[in-house]
Design a protein around this motif. Structure first.
Motif, short mmCIF file in Angstrom:
data_model
loop_
_atom_site.label_atom_id
_atom_site.label_comp_id
_atom_site.label_asym_id
_atom_site.label_seq_id
_atom_site.Cartn_x
_atom_site.Cartn_y
_atom_site.Cartn_z
N GLY A 159 0.79 -1.23 0.00
CA GLY A 159 0.00 0.00 0.00
C GLY A 159 0.82 1.27 0.00
N PHE A 160 2.08 1.19 0.38
CA PHE A 160 2.88 2.39 0.62
C PHE A 160 4.15 2.44 -0.22
N GLY A 161 4.31 1.44 -1.09
CA GLY A 161 5.53 1.38 -1.89
C GLY A 161 6.66 0.67 -1.20
N LEU A 162 6.38 -0.02 -0.09
CA LEU A 162 7.41 -0.77 0.60
C LEU A 162 7.55 -2.17 -0.01
N PRO A 163 8.75 -2.73 -0.01
CA PRO A 163 8.92 -4.08 -0.57
C PRO A 163 8.09 -5.11 0.21
N PHE A 164 7.25 -5.84 -0.50
CA PHE A 164 6.39 -6.83 0.14
C PHE A 164 5.80 -7.72 -0.95
N ALA A 165 6.09 -9.02 -0.86
CA ALA A 165 5.52 -9.97 -1.82
C ALA A 165 5.00 -11.18 -1.06
N ALA A 166 3.99 -11.80 -1.62
CA ALA A 166 3.39 -12.97 -0.97
C ALA A 166 2.85 -13.91 -2.03
N LEU A 167 2.73 -15.16 -1.65
CA LEU A 167 2.15 -16.18 -2.51
C LEU A 167 0.94 -16.77 -1.81
N LEU A 168 -0.21 -16.70 -2.46
CA LEU A 168 -1.41 -17.35 -1.97
C LEU A 168 -1.40 -18.79 -2.45
N ILE A 169 -1.62 -19.73 -1.55
CA ILE A 169 -1.52 -21.16 -1.86
C ILE A 169 -2.79 -21.86 -1.40
N ALA A 170 -3.40 -22.64 -2.30
CA ALA A 170 -4.51 -23.48 -1.89
C ALA A 170 -4.01 -24.42 -0.79
N PRO A 171 -4.73 -24.55 0.33
CA PRO A 171 -4.22 -25.28 1.50
C PRO A 171 -3.70 -26.68 1.19
N GLU A 172 -4.36 -27.38 0.27
CA GLU A 172 -3.93 -28.75 -0.02
C GLU A 172 -2.57 -28.83 -0.70
N HIS A 173 -2.11 -27.70 -1.24
CA HIS A 173 -0.80 -27.69 -1.91
C HIS A 173 0.31 -27.11 -1.02
N ASP A 174 -0.02 -26.69 0.16
CA ASP A 174 0.98 -26.09 1.05
C ASP A 174 1.77 -27.20 1.76
N ILE A 175 2.65 -27.83 1.00
CA ILE A 175 3.37 -29.01 1.50
C ILE A 175 4.81 -28.70 1.86
N TRP A 176 5.14 -27.43 2.01
CA TRP A 176 6.50 -27.07 2.39
C TRP A 176 6.87 -27.69 3.74
N LYS A 177 8.12 -28.08 3.87
CA LYS A 177 8.66 -28.40 5.19
C LYS A 177 9.18 -27.11 5.80
N PRO A 178 9.27 -27.01 7.12
CA PRO A 178 9.76 -25.78 7.74
C PRO A 178 11.11 -25.33 7.16
N ALA A 179 11.16 -24.08 6.76
CA ALA A 179 12.38 -23.44 6.22
C ALA A 179 12.81 -24.04 4.88
N GLU A 180 11.96 -24.81 4.23
CA GLU A 180 12.33 -25.39 2.94
C GLU A 180 12.40 -24.32 1.86
N HIS A 181 11.63 -23.28 2.04
CA HIS A 181 11.76 -22.10 1.17
C HIS A 181 11.65 -20.88 2.07
N ASN A 182 12.69 -20.09 2.15
CA ASN A 182 12.65 -18.92 3.02
C ASN A 182 13.54 -17.82 2.47
N GLY A 183 13.75 -16.81 3.25
CA GLY A 183 14.60 -15.69 2.86
C GLY A 183 14.70 -14.74 4.03
N THR A 184 15.80 -14.03 4.13
CA THR A 184 16.01 -13.15 5.27
C THR A 184 14.92 -12.09 5.39
N PHE A 185 14.43 -11.61 4.26
CA PHE A 185 13.44 -10.53 4.28
C PHE A 185 12.05 -11.03 3.89
N ARG A 186 11.71 -12.25 4.27
CA ARG A 186 10.34 -12.73 4.03
C ARG A 186 9.42 -12.06 5.04
N GLY A 187 8.50 -11.29 4.56
CA GLY A 187 7.63 -10.56 5.45
C GLY A 187 8.29 -9.29 5.93
N ASN A 188 7.83 -8.15 5.41
CA ASN A 188 8.38 -6.85 5.79
C ASN A 188 7.47 -6.28 6.88
#
Length: 430
Positions: free
Chosen positions: A277-306
């Motif tokens: 809303g303010f021009g700040l870096p922020f990205a997200a992925l919407l995932i259908a619950p049945e496909h959210d099969i990530w293991k903890p920290a299997e995909h991450n990044g230092t700046f995930r979630g601003n």
């Protein structure tokens, strides 16, 4: 920035990478901005019809978002939180659930992927391959999905792909977008036939990914029927459906998601740009619950979630999307936009309108002409860019909050720029 430093623009050419682009054609040193207006170091005013490439859908420095962010900072609110629980994250997720997902009957997990849209795209194709066990992803001609290697492989633009320096851009099949082969060619029928033929040479796809309105690719707007057709083919062939709503989302098309009217149900949706809303870096992925099969920290990044973006995004959602008033205003402005762009198109032989909602433009048939119009508009105080495979489209991306008065002022500049350029061209031809 001290004024003497601002005047010394040689620092940019001396120290900034050659990758810089917008500043080459619009070289003002900007110092402040409000709403749909920007000001340079000399006090010159510019109307903004670019809005951070649709990262500022709610304008520059929205006062409510700014106040909330200042309050958060001055109260020593969390500035960086990895993926720890925080009050700001909880508030954002609650606002998103109550005002965006539930009213639309949607059920998605929200994955914080990193600061930019390409991070969300990378996560989407990575997860699609993990879910299906397949590698091939189908993207479409003129599509743009990001500049990191996986997202770039999905991107069609030759110039952007050239930045890979010869690196592998593999495991992607590019298919024709709606209308790409002419009005008489059914691209859906062709895609289905290719995938149904075991000797076509096309591997079974993990996913299809497309933009409902192709931002960088020329404002090609997919019809509801075409989007429904892609969904049907994806289901038939066991592939996931990913919608890239990074530039066309957050109201740019006229609704929060640019695919809402089609009724399709994507397995994943990428969001970024105006999500904060303010021009700040922020990205997200919407995932259908049945496909959210990530293991903890299997995909991450230092700046995930601003965390700062959580603050402003919550305000944006509650301010603009808690009822239907804002969306109704977008429909009114879209009509004003279409009328104004028709006036521009009438000045150029063969020009046509592209796009929909508040993501429209004029195809003037030539990158040279579109570039000249935008350059002249900048000289007259309007920031606007081109789009398309050959940069042939003059593209409107003003903040959605732009008043009709300022819209018309900007259109007057655009009309004058078009008259100036086309008049000069005609004189040169004579």
């Amino acid at each position: 920035m001290p004024k003497d430093m601002a005047q010394n623009t040689t620092i940019f050419t001396r120290r900034e990478s050659e990758a810089r682009s917008y500043c080459r054609g619009m070289n003002a040193v900007f110092t402040r901005a409000s709403g749909s207006e920007m000001f340079d170091v000399d006090g010159n005013r510019y109307i903004d019809f670019l809005a951070g490439c649709s990262s500022l859908n709610y304008g520059h420095n929205d006062p409510d978002m700014k106040a909330a962010l200042v309050d958060h900072i001055t109260a020593d609110g969390i500035a960086h939180g990895l993926d720890f629980h925080s009050d700001t994250k909880a508030a954002f997720l609650t606002a998103y659930e109550e005002n965006i997902l539930k009213p639309r009957g949607m059920d998605y997990k929200i994955m914080m992927t990193g600061p930019t849209g390409t991070n969300a795209v990378e996560a989407a194709i990575k997860l699609a391959r993990k879910v299906t066990g397949r590698t091939n992803v189908i993207s479409f001609t003129n599509g743009f999905h990001g500049m990191t290697m996986g997202a770039l492989a999905l991107t069609g633009n030759k110039g952007k792909r050239g930045g890979a320096g010869g690196g592998s851009l593999a495991d992607v099949t590019h298919m024709p977008f709606e209308g790409a082969l002419g009005d008489n060619v059914d691209s859906l029928e062709m895609i289905d036939a290719m995938l149904s033929n075991p000797s076509s040479g096309i591997d079974a796809p993990a996913a299809f990914i497309f933009e409902p309105i192709q931002g960088e690719g020329g404002l090609n707007a997919a019809s509801d029927a075409w989007m429904q057709g892609v969904e049907k083919i994806a289901r038939k062939h066991g592939a996931l459906l990913i919608v890239d709503d990074i530039q066309a989302g957050c109201g740019r098309s006229g609704s929060f998601f640019s695919f809402e009217a089609s009724g399709i149900k994507p397995d994943m949706v990428t969001q970024a740009k105006s999500l904060s809303g303010f021009g700040l870096p922020f990205a997200a992925l919407l995932i259908a619950p049945e496909h959210d099969i990530w293991k903890p920290a299997e995909h991450n990044g230092t700046f995930r979630g601003n965390t700062h973006a959580f603050v402003t995004a919550r305000v944006a959602i509650e301010k603009f999307w808690s009822d239907d008033q804002f969306e109704k205003s977008l429909a009114e402005k879209a009509m004003v936009l279409t009328t104004a762009l028709n006036d521009v198109a009438e000045l150029v032989d063969g020009a046509t309108l592209k796009g929909r909602g508040l993501m429209q433009g004029v195809d003037v048939g030539s990158g040279e002409l579109a570039g000249a119009i935008c350059a002249r508009a900048y000289e007259l105080g309007l920031v606007i860019e081109t789009s398309g495979a050959n940069d042939e489209i003059v593209k409107y991306l003003a903040p959605l909050t732009t008043s009709q008065e300022v819209m018309r002022e900007g259109f007057d500049i655009l009309l004058q720029a078009t008259r100036d350029v086309t008049g000069n061209l005609k004189m040169a031809a004579e």
